[in-house]
Design an enzyme around this catalytic site. Structure first.
Site, mmCIF file in Angstrom:
data_model
loop_
_atom_site.group_PDB
_atom_site.id
_atom_site.type_symbol
_atom_site.label_atom_id
_atom_site.label_comp_id
_atom_site.label_asym_id
_atom_site.label_seq_id
_atom_site.Cartn_x
_atom_site.Cartn_y
_atom_site.Cartn_z
ATOM 1 N N VAL A 57 6.662 6.161 -8.646
ATOM 2 C CA VAL A 57 7.935 6.821 -8.703
ATOM 3 C C VAL A 57 8.822 7.140 -9.758
ATOM 4 O O VAL A 57 9.342 8.360 -10.340
ATOM 5 C CB VAL A 57 8.826 6.457 -7.507
ATOM 6 C CG1 VAL A 57 9.880 7.427 -7.124
ATOM 7 C CG2 VAL A 57 7.842 6.544 -5.972
ATOM 8 N N GLY B 104 0.686 7.157 -2.593
ATOM 9 C CA GLY B 104 1.771 6.786 -1.625
ATOM 10 C C GLY B 104 1.726 5.329 -1.771
ATOM 11 O O GLY B 104 2.861 4.728 -1.054
ATOM 12 N N SER C 171 8.042 -5.927 -17.818
ATOM 13 C CA SER C 171 8.401 -4.853 -18.729
ATOM 14 C C SER C 171 9.298 -4.922 -19.709
ATOM 15 O O SER C 171 9.443 -3.714 -20.542
ATOM 16 C CB SER C 171 8.471 -3.582 -17.609
ATOM 17 O OG SER C 171 7.417 -3.492 -16.712
ATOM 18 N N ARG D 39 -5.004 7.889 5.720
ATOM 19 C CA ARG D 39 -5.069 7.933 4.020
ATOM 20 C C ARG D 39 -6.493 8.680 3.866
ATOM 21 O O ARG D 39 -7.781 8.449 4.270
ATOM 22 C CB ARG D 39 -5.325 6.560 3.739
ATOM 23 C CG ARG D 39 -5.176 6.425 2.266
ATOM 24 C CD ARG D 39 -3.853 6.536 1.584
ATOM 25 N NE ARG D 39 -2.906 5.478 2.250
ATOM 26 C CZ ARG D 39 -1.600 5.485 1.891
ATOM 27 N NH1 ARG D 39 -0.792 6.382 1.226
ATOM 28 N NH2 ARG D 39 -0.911 4.304 2.317
ATOM 29 N N HIS E 48 0.952 14.585 -0.141
ATOM 30 C CA HIS E 48 0.488 14.369 1.152
ATOM 31 C C HIS E 48 0.477 15.510 2.073
ATOM 32 O O HIS E 48 1.145 16.605 1.692
ATOM 33 C CB HIS E 48 1.717 13.467 1.956
ATOM 34 C CG HIS E 48 1.899 12.044 1.577
ATOM 35 N ND1 HIS E 48 0.957 11.468 0.746
ATOM 36 C CD2 HIS E 48 2.919 11.331 1.912
ATOM 37 C CE1 HIS E 48 1.232 10.353 0.556
ATOM 38 N NE2 HIS E 48 2.308 9.985 1.235
ATOM 39 N N ARG F 151 16.898 2.159 5.285
ATOM 40 C CA ARG F 151 16.767 3.622 5.571
ATOM 41 C C ARG F 151 17.408 3.557 7.290
ATOM 42 O O ARG F 151 18.045 4.534 7.629
ATOM 43 C CB ARG F 151 15.382 4.073 5.850
ATOM 44 C CG ARG F 151 14.970 4.490 4.523
ATOM 45 C CD ARG F 151 13.528 5.017 4.434
ATOM 46 N NE ARG F 151 12.911 4.952 3.332
ATOM 47 C CZ ARG F 151 11.529 4.791 2.948
ATOM 48 N NH1 ARG F 151 10.766 4.269 3.769
ATOM 49 N NH2 ARG F 151 11.122 4.719 1.801
ATOM 50 N N CYS G 174 7.926 9.012 1.992
ATOM 51 C CA CYS G 174 7.417 10.059 1.504
ATOM 52 C C CYS G 174 6.713 11.148 2.473
ATOM 53 O O CYS G 174 6.701 12.268 2.294
ATOM 54 C CB CYS G 174 6.467 9.913 0.418
ATOM 55 S SG CYS G 174 5.193 8.315 0.760
ATOM 56 N N LYS H 47 8.158 4.709 10.898
ATOM 57 C CA LYS H 47 9.015 5.283 9.751
ATOM 58 C C LYS H 47 9.084 6.869 10.133
ATOM 59 O O LYS H 47 10.117 7.250 10.138
ATOM 60 C CB LYS H 47 8.487 5.259 8.394
ATOM 61 C CG LYS H 47 8.565 3.883 7.837
ATOM 62 C CD LYS H 47 7.867 3.585 6.417
ATOM 63 C CE LYS H 47 7.792 2.134 6.052
ATOM 64 N NZ LYS H 47 7.275 2.046 4.515
ATOM 65 N N ASN I 18 4.099 13.789 -2.774
ATOM 66 C CA ASN I 18 4.804 12.590 -2.336
ATOM 67 C C ASN I 18 5.594 12.048 -3.385
ATOM 68 O O ASN I 18 6.432 10.986 -3.087
ATOM 69 C CB ASN I 18 3.693 11.753 -1.816
ATOM 70 C CG ASN I 18 2.603 11.311 -2.574
ATOM 71 O OD1 ASN I 18 1.722 12.217 -2.939
ATOM 72 N ND2 ASN I 18 2.420 10.060 -2.938
#
Ligand SMILES: NC(=O)c1ccc[n+]([C@@H]2O[C@H](COP(=O)([O-])OP(=O)(O)OC[C@H]3O[C@@H](n4cnc5c(N)ncnc54)[C@H](OP(=O)(O)O)[C@@H]3O)[C@@H](O)[C@H]2O)c1
Length: 355
Positions: A20, A166, A46, A253, A260, A105, A135, A231, A333
């Site tokens: 993302v 995803g 990183s 999937r 998606h 959420r 997503c 979700k 997505n």
């Protein structure tokens, strides 16, 4: 003549090295440049890497409290547990957090925002956090929200066909590895042959996803439901402000890298016509109507990938219910399903700094 000197807000992108995060950096380079400094953050693994944003190479910092010094808005694109720990720390330093994980959420003090559907919700954020939906929900909700505004939604029945990205970088790497293992074979003719060819290379999926379809996404919840299915139900209800909305969903999937797709059966309060539904979808912001089966025109992931809108086709009135519509919907997505919606929310918040 007086010149205005509006301060440009400072932005942090937490999870800049992920799937993302990578799309978010592209979007930040493509959208109007409203930000002052953009600070990139990921895990200590990183730290020191350089990533391109707005045409410049910017160094990645390890996630620690001091990276939020002087930051106005932070986009979090990290695993749930990292957001759960760090978003409140950033918020306690006065940063407005736009979080892409599932950690907040359904928190009633955290708005769940889709700018085309409920932009007003982003202004009320008691915890200093705004959540970005999942997503799969995001890949359909802009189109559903537009139809709901006209007809009043009564019920949703949804099946998803979800891309491997995803499941993050690991999902994409797994599909590529499995495709190499099955390439040029005659697999798919006897039970278990694909599973044997793939061996341990199942990555984040419970079954091979190459040459296969897997009716599972997420983790096990009560009564056999998956977390992804819960979700879609819970988040759709919250975004649309319909806490009792009946939603039946099965998440699947498929061997697609990104985008998606969903079949949607939507029942409304009043009778619908395909003509009016098509007018709404053709003019709704963020939606593209691509629906001419006679000419072979309907959306597929191959059309929608890398684009911003929700693509809608196969619009039909339900055969046995004049208040029902059947749709096929595709959404990238990683763009509207994640990074684009996050960027849109952050831009709404940045506008408050300019006001
Ligand atoms: N993929 C999608 O379609 C999608 C859609 C909507 C929402 N989301 C959500 O967005 C979030 C990111 O997903 P993704 O698919 O981009 O995952 P991903 O490709 O696995 O990337 C994860 C990112 O999180 C960073 N990270 C991991 N552990 C960390 C830690 N302890 N401290 C700091 N940074 C850490 C990683 O940094 P390193 O590179 O340094 O490890 C990387 O930048 C997840 O919550 C996911 O559920 C994903």
């Amino acid at each position: 003549m007086a010149t205005s000197s509006v301060r440009r807000p400072t932005l942090a992108v937490v999870g800049a090295t992920g799937s993302v995060g990578a799309v978010l950096l592209q979007i930040l380079s493509q959208h109007a440049d409203i930000w002052g400094e953009i600070r990139l953050v990921a895990s200590a693994r990183s730290a020191g890497r350089k990533l391109a944003v707005r045409g410049e190479e910017v160094e990645v910092h390890a996630l620690e409290e001091s990276v939020f010094d002087g930051v106005d808005v932070a986009m979090f694109d990290v695993p749930d547990e990292v957001s759960a720990q760090w978003a409140p720390i950033a918020a306690s330093k006065g940063v407005v957090v736009v979080d892409n994980s599932a950690a907040f959420r359904l928190d009633e003090d955290v708005p769940l925002v889709v700018p085309e559907v409920n932009p007003h919700a982003a202004r009320v954020r008691p915890r200093g956090i705004v959540a970005n939906p999942n997503c799969t929900t995001l890949s359909m909700i802009v189109a559903i929200g537009a139809l709901h505004a006209e007809f009043g939604l009564r019920e949703l029945v949804v099946s998803s066909y979800q891309a491997v990205s995803g499941a993050g970088r690991a999902g994409v790497e797994t599909l590529r590895e499995q495709l190499a293992l099955v390439a040029g074979t005659e697999l798919g003719t006897s039970p278990g042959d694909v599973r044997r060819a793939v061996g341990d290379a199942t990555g984040p999926f419970p079954e091979p996803v190459a040459l296969n379809v897997v009716p599972w996404a997420g983790s096990l919840r009560e009564d056999g439901w998956s977390s992804e299915e819960m979700k879609v139900r819970d988040e759709s209800r919250k975004i649309l402000g319909l806490p009792e909305l009946p939603v039946a969903v099965t998440c699947v999937r498929v061997p697609v890298v990104t985008t998606h797709s969903l079949t949607v059966h939507a029942r409304f309060q009043s009778e619908v016509t395909v003509g009016r539904a098509r007018e709404i979808l053709a003019t709704a912001p963020g939606v593209v109507l691509f629906d001419n089966p006679a000419a072979g025109e309907f959306p597929t992931p191959a059309d929608a990938v890398g684009t911003d809108p929700t693509w809608v086709g196969r619009v039909r009135r339900s055969l046995d219910d004049p208040s029902g519509l059947e749709l096929f919907v595709c959404g990238d997505n990683l763009r509207k399903g994640a990074a684009l919606n996050t960027a849109q929310i952050a831009e709404l918040i940045a506008a408050e700094f300019a006001a």
